[in-house]
Design a protein around this motif. Structure first.
Motif, mmCIF file in Angstrom:
data_model
loop_
_atom_site.group_PDB
_atom_site.id
_atom_site.type_symbol
_atom_site.label_atom_id
_atom_site.label_comp_id
_atom_site.label_asym_id
_atom_site.label_seq_id
_atom_site.Cartn_x
_atom_site.Cartn_y
_atom_site.Cartn_z
ATOM 1 N N SER A 29 46.302 29.167 -9.636
ATOM 2 C CA SER A 29 46.329 28.489 -10.926
ATOM 3 C C SER A 29 47.671 27.792 -11.122
ATOM 4 C CB SER A 29 46.089 29.497 -12.051
ATOM 5 O OG SER A 29 46.299 28.906 -13.311
ATOM 6 N N GLN A 30 47.633 26.656 -11.836
ATOM 7 C CA GLN A 30 48.865 25.942 -12.135
ATOM 8 C C GLN A 30 49.615 26.599 -13.288
ATOM 9 O OE1 GLN A 30 49.832 23.345 -10.008
ATOM 10 N NE2 GLN A 30 48.080 24.286 -8.977
ATOM 11 N N GLU A 31 48.923 27.440 -14.033
ATOM 12 C CA GLU A 31 49.586 28.188 -15.093
ATOM 13 C C GLU A 31 50.304 29.377 -14.475
ATOM 14 O OE1 GLU A 31 48.546 30.697 -19.180
ATOM 15 O OE2 GLU A 31 46.975 29.645 -18.080
ATOM 16 N N THR A 32 51.594 29.462 -14.715
ATOM 17 C CA THR A 32 52.403 30.493 -14.077
ATOM 18 C C THR A 32 53.114 31.339 -15.111
ATOM 19 O OG1 THR A 32 54.311 29.004 -13.912
ATOM 20 C CG2 THR A 32 52.780 29.057 -12.040
ATOM 21 N N ALA A 33 53.503 32.539 -14.676
ATOM 22 C CA ALA A 33 54.308 33.430 -15.501
ATOM 23 C C ALA A 33 55.769 33.263 -15.088
ATOM 24 C CB ALA A 33 53.827 34.867 -15.318
ATOM 25 N N THR A 90 49.194 32.964 -12.708
ATOM 26 C CA THR A 90 48.500 33.980 -13.499
ATOM 27 C C THR A 90 47.099 34.241 -12.973
ATOM 28 O OG1 THR A 90 47.767 32.279 -15.056
ATOM 29 C CG2 THR A 90 49.831 33.424 -15.557
ATOM 30 N N THR A 91 46.580 33.366 -12.132
ATOM 31 C CA THR A 91 45.250 33.553 -11.534
ATOM 32 C C THR A 91 45.302 33.134 -10.074
ATOM 33 O OG1 THR A 91 44.156 33.102 -13.637
ATOM 34 C CG2 THR A 91 42.810 32.964 -11.643
ATOM 35 N N ARG A 92 44.755 33.964 -9.230
ATOM 36 C CA ARG A 92 44.627 33.665 -7.797
ATOM 37 C C ARG A 92 43.172 33.881 -7.405
ATOM 38 N NH1 ARG A 92 49.810 33.660 -5.144
ATOM 39 N NH2 ARG A 92 51.457 34.587 -6.444
ATOM 40 N N VAL A 93 42.631 32.950 -6.625
ATOM 41 C CA VAL A 93 41.228 32.980 -6.218
ATOM 42 C C VAL A 93 41.170 32.846 -4.701
ATOM 43 C CG1 VAL A 93 38.931 32.000 -6.556
ATOM 44 C CG2 VAL A 93 40.635 31.843 -8.390
ATOM 45 N N ALA A 94 40.220 33.552 -4.093
ATOM 46 C CA ALA A 94 40.003 33.452 -2.650
ATOM 47 C C ALA A 94 38.515 33.350 -2.382
ATOM 48 C CB ALA A 94 40.589 34.651 -1.920
ATOM 49 N N TYR A 95 38.136 32.413 -1.536
ATOM 50 C CA TYR A 95 36.769 32.266 -1.051
ATOM 51 C C TYR A 95 36.779 32.693 0.416
ATOM 52 C CZ TYR A 95 35.887 29.491 -5.255
ATOM 53 O OH TYR A 95 35.758 29.083 -6.566
ATOM 54 N N VAL A 96 35.907 33.640 0.744
ATOM 55 C CA VAL A 96 35.857 34.203 2.096
ATOM 56 C C VAL A 96 34.491 33.909 2.691
ATOM 57 C CG1 VAL A 96 36.068 36.290 3.492
ATOM 58 C CG2 VAL A 96 37.455 36.028 1.412
ATOM 59 N N SER A 97 34.485 33.355 3.896
ATOM 60 C CA SER A 97 33.254 33.080 4.628
ATOM 61 C C SER A 97 33.150 34.035 5.809
ATOM 62 C CB SER A 97 33.238 31.627 5.127
ATOM 63 O OG SER A 97 32.122 31.394 5.965
ATOM 64 N N ALA A 98 32.059 34.821 5.851
ATOM 65 C CA ALA A 98 31.827 35.784 6.932
ATOM 66 C C ALA A 98 30.366 35.703 7.338
ATOM 67 C CB ALA A 98 32.197 37.192 6.496
ATOM 68 N N GLY A 102 51.454 37.364 -14.298
ATOM 69 C CA GLY A 102 51.541 36.917 -12.919
ATOM 70 C C GLY A 102 50.891 37.888 -11.954
ATOM 71 N N VAL A 103 50.105 37.352 -11.030
ATOM 72 C CA VAL A 103 49.431 38.178 -10.026
ATOM 73 C C VAL A 103 50.349 38.327 -8.819
ATOM 74 C CG1 VAL A 103 47.429 38.411 -8.520
ATOM 75 C CG2 VAL A 103 47.173 37.385 -10.793
ATOM 76 N N PRO A 104 50.743 39.553 -8.461
ATOM 77 C CA PRO A 104 51.622 39.726 -7.293
ATOM 78 C C PRO A 104 50.959 39.196 -6.026
ATOM 79 C CG PRO A 104 51.488 41.756 -8.585
ATOM 80 C CD PRO A 104 50.432 40.835 -9.120
ATOM 81 N N ALA A 105 51.725 38.416 -5.287
ATOM 82 C CA ALA A 105 51.183 37.843 -4.049
ATOM 83 C C ALA A 105 50.825 38.925 -3.047
ATOM 84 C CB ALA A 105 52.199 36.870 -3.443
ATOM 85 N N THR A 106 51.597 40.016 -3.007
ATOM 86 C CA THR A 106 51.329 41.090 -2.048
ATOM 87 C C THR A 106 50.005 41.770 -2.344
ATOM 88 O OG1 THR A 106 53.717 41.450 -1.857
ATOM 89 C CG2 THR A 106 52.274 43.160 -0.998
ATOM 90 N N ALA A 107 49.746 42.055 -3.622
ATOM 91 C CA ALA A 107 48.488 42.707 -3.987
ATOM 92 C C ALA A 107 47.305 41.787 -3.710
ATOM 93 C CB ALA A 107 48.519 43.104 -5.467
ATOM 94 N N PHE A 108 47.453 40.506 -4.003
ATOM 95 C CA PHE A 108 46.372 39.554 -3.747
ATOM 96 C C PHE A 108 46.061 39.471 -2.257
ATOM 97 C CE2 PHE A 108 45.172 35.028 -2.953
ATOM 98 C CZ PHE A 108 43.911 35.078 -3.540
ATOM 99 N N ARG A 109 47.079 39.372 -1.465
ATOM 100 C CA ARG A 109 46.861 39.299 -0.017
ATOM 101 C C ARG A 109 46.249 40.587 0.515
ATOM 102 N NH1 ARG A 109 51.287 37.217 4.415
ATOM 103 N NH2 ARG A 109 50.024 37.572 6.278
#
Length: 348
Positions: free
Chosen positions: A298-302, A308-316, A330-337
């Motif tokens: 998201s372009q909106e940041t803390a 403040t929002t992170r999205v992932a699309y996964v193809s399997a 803010g969404v921690p990058a480590t937790a998102f990954r």
């Protein structure tokens, strides 16, 4: 001439007798009592010899005492070292002050466990599209909730595998080929029916249950009309740091349909939580072979520019996963990954 008779001469005496006879009776021989083979000790040297023996004995005693002291010191150090080693290695590393890993935003998940496969079915081969279908129950392929969201740290216990027919009967609301957005929405529970903590078995949901999170649900409607979704499930939780995580799994009839839905979904679908989200740089991510991941921030940041929002699309192969994490701080990058990687591992 008058012959005189010669006076008789005395017989010769031995040498030692002659010498003794030559001495006067009153004179004593000083060397008579001393012989070379039997020397006599000097009485003046006896105290010195006693002192030397005593000194040697005392030196030996001191050496023995020193050896005992050093042996005791080595034994004490060995016992102390062994006790320290046991005190350090016995408990968990995170329980030892000073050795605990600093909190970087990662969650505590139970060990990942793959569900059993139905009898006669093989695990998917993501490198071969014809053999890449997921045969396991889709609900068991969802990432469990972490400890920070009330989840358990024990690995899940799966029931015995069932035949494909019974599995499809259980998922009848969304497994039927005619599970279009209009019919499946009324037949399956909504996404809000998913347990908030995600501690139990996830529910089957409608394939279009994602509509409630989209800013443009009509795009998903058209996408599902072209690529038929066979089943869908969801799980969501809110961690102690305030981050809300939603995971949606959609299974399609073939890897080609899933691939088309993934390609269109990552570019056409816009979430209400991040309508201005843009595809993020994919550098630095290690993905499993056969898994493709697209990230959007998201372009909106803390503070400090954290989205403040992170999205992932996964193809399997025949499954598409949509992972959304939101937090006003803010969404921690480590937790998102971490979440995206672990969910990808389960689908791989």
């Amino acid at each position: 001439m008058t012959d005189h008779a010669a006076a008789p001469q005395p017989a010769p005496q031995p040498h030692h007798q002659a010498a003794g006879a030559a001495e006067s009776p009153g004179t004593a021989n000083p060397w008579a009592a001393i012989t070379i083979d039997d020397p006599q000790p000097d009485a003046a040297q006896a105290p010195g010899l006693t002192e030397a023996a005593e000194e040697q004995a005392a030196r030996r005693t001191r050496r023995r005492k020193a050896a005992v002291r050093w042996s005791c010191a080595v034994l004490v150090f060995a016992l102390a070292g062994t006790g320290t080693a046991l005190a350090v290695t016995a408990p968990e590393r995170t329980d030892i002050p000073g050795l605990a890993t600093a909190d970087d935003g990662r969650y505590t998940f139970p060990p990942l466990t793959l569900p059993p496969l139905p009898s006669g079915k093989a695990a998917p081969d993501l490198k071969d599209r014809s053999k890449g279908l997921h045969q396991a129950d889709l609900r068991y392929l969802l990432l469990p909730a972490p400890k920070e969201a009330g989840g358990s740290v024990n690995p899940p216990v799966f029931p015995a595998p069932t035949a494909p027919a019974s599995a499809s009967a259980t998922a009848a609301p969304s497994d039927t080929p005619s599970a279009t957005p209009s019919t499946s929405a009324s037949a399956a529970p909504s996404a809000s029916a998913v347990p908030g903590g995600g501690t139990g078995l996830a529910d089957w949901v409608a394939c279009d249950a994602l509509n409630s999170e989209l800013q443009n649900p009509a795009r998903l409607h058209g996408l599902l009309l072209q690529d038929v979704c066979r089943a869908a499930t969801a799980r969501e939780w809110t961690a102690s740091d305030g981050t809300l995580t939603r995971i949606r799994l959609l299974r399609f009839g073939s890897p080609n349909e899933a691939r088309d839905a993934y390609s269109r979904g990552r570019t056409e679908l816009q979430l209400k939580a991040a309508p201005d989200a843009k595809i993020a740089d994919g550098g630095g991510w290690d993905t499993v072979d056969g898994i493709e991941v697209t990230r959007k921030d998201s372009q909106e940041t803390a503070g400090k520019g954290v989205p403040t929002t992170r999205v992932a699309y996964v193809s399997a192969s025949d499954v598409v996963a949509v992972i959304t994490m939101t937090n006003p701080h803010g969404v921690p990058a480590t937790a998102f990954r971490q979440v995206v990687t672990l969910q990808s591992d389960l689908l791989a």
